[in-house]
Motif scaffolding. Sequence first.
Motif, PDB file in Angstrom:
ATOM      1  N   THR A  52       0.852  -1.196   0.000  1.00 53.41           N
ATOM      2  CA  THR A  52       0.000   0.000   0.000  1.00 53.41           C
ATOM      3  C   THR A  52       0.886   1.243   0.000  1.00 53.41           C
ATOM      4  O   THR A  52       1.974   1.252   0.570  1.00 53.41           O
ATOM      5  N   VAL A  53       0.404   2.295  -0.642  1.00 57.59           N
ATOM      6  CA  VAL A  53       1.180   3.521  -0.730  1.00 57.59           C
ATOM      7  C   VAL A  53       0.224   4.710  -0.787  1.00 57.59           C
ATOM      8  O   VAL A  53      -0.863   4.624  -1.371  1.00 57.59           O
ATOM      9  N   LYS A  54       0.627   5.792  -0.153  1.00 60.25           N
ATOM     10  CA  LYS A  54      -0.166   7.017  -0.185  1.00 60.25           C
ATOM     11  C   LYS A  54       0.322   7.868  -1.352  1.00 60.25           C
ATOM     12  O   LYS A  54       1.519   8.175  -1.469  1.00 60.25           O
ATOM     13  N   SER A  60      -5.590   8.732   1.453  1.00 61.92           N
ATOM     14  CA  SER A  60      -5.724   7.304   1.715  1.00 61.92           C
ATOM     15  C   SER A  60      -4.698   6.521   0.910  1.00 61.92           C
ATOM     16  O   SER A  60      -4.142   7.022  -0.082  1.00 61.92           O
ATOM     17  N   GLU A  61      -4.443   5.291   1.327  1.00 60.20           N
ATOM     18  CA  GLU A  61      -3.457   4.458   0.666  1.00 60.20           C
ATOM     19  C   GLU A  61      -4.106   3.625  -0.432  1.00 60.20           C
ATOM     20  O   GLU A  61      -5.239   3.158  -0.286  1.00 60.20           O
ATOM     21  N   ASP A  77      -5.465   3.217  -9.839  1.00 62.11           N
ATOM     22  CA  ASP A  77      -6.437   3.090  -8.759  1.00 62.11           C
ATOM     23  C   ASP A  77      -7.803   3.514  -9.277  1.00 62.11           C
ATOM     24  O   ASP A  77      -7.950   4.602  -9.852  1.00 62.11           O
ATOM     25  N   GLN A  91       9.347   1.977  -1.961  1.00 60.26           N
ATOM     26  CA  GLN A  91       7.902   1.900  -1.739  1.00 60.26           C
ATOM     27  C   GLN A  91       7.267   3.297  -1.712  1.00 60.26           C
ATOM     28  O   GLN A  91       6.388   3.580  -0.889  1.00 60.26           O
ATOM     29  N   LYS A  92       7.694   4.139  -2.630  1.00 61.36           N
ATOM     30  CA  LYS A  92       7.153   5.491  -2.756  1.00 61.36           C
ATOM     31  C   LYS A  92       6.476   5.658  -4.113  1.00 61.36           C
ATOM     32  O   LYS A  92       6.882   5.051  -5.108  1.00 61.36           O
ATOM     33  N   SER A 128      -6.947  -1.202   2.946  1.00 61.48           N
ATOM     34  CA  SER A 128      -6.972  -0.689   1.580  1.00 61.48           C
ATOM     35  C   SER A 128      -7.605  -1.759   0.705  1.00 61.48           C
ATOM     36  O   SER A 128      -7.487  -2.955   0.992  1.00 61.48           O
TER      37      SER A 128
END
Length: 270
Positions: A52-54, A60-61, A77, A91-92, A128
Amino acid sequence: MSRQAALSSFVESTPPGELADVTKAIKSILGDEAQADLAPAFEKYNEDQFATVKLPGGSSEVLVSPYNSLGDGRYYDVESQSSFAFDHATQKASGVQSYVLDSSHSDLVKGLVKSLGIHASEHYPKSSLGVYPTEDDSQLAIITVANKYSPSNFWNGRWRSSYIYSPSSGSIMGAIKVDVHYYEDGNVRLLTNKAVQLSVGAYAGATEVVRQIANAERKYQEDLNKAFGSLSEGAFKALRRQLPITRQKIEWEKISGYRLGQDIGGGRSR
């Protein structure tokens, strides 16, 4: 085993929330030159674990998975109608762009996202989710992931559920996976993989699909709770000597209050 295969095995077996720590440990031994060898393992790990990533500017992620991959390190998304680049090593997310889903099941996808969101908000403290058409647009992938990290208390955990729903046949097939790591004065890990097969009838609505999924997940959680109860009363108790190193009997009715590695094992006191 080759060097790359050995490094990949370390990455792929990393417990939830601990990828940065494992990467740091590998680099401390092999240096930054290991980065290139780790790149494929990072991608596989993040997609398998539903990282998961914001998004920049988002609240939200969102998910990273094989089902919402656009190739070349980009993912999309449905809810935010956006796509983004994802750095598997850090993880960015970056490079957010507008993205409109092109699918014959677009309305069903939106309905499933809404119903799944209601289910997740009722049963997971933080989660998520995502619903994505498969490559040939004949099926839908339905994913939920819930993470809870507490490194200060030496534990991290992740719940993953993924299903492939075929609207034409009404079949739902998938799996529920739980991964919990406890590492205070020891190293204990729970890994489960529960296969799920459901049927809702051809072209069932989003509400019914999610209702069936919710029932399956609730039943599995109840089964896990029962298994832990049996473990503390039976198998786990049988593994321990009647009098541990502390020479004090364990009060089994208070087992949930013990610090697993220290209190039961007779470790150092604080």
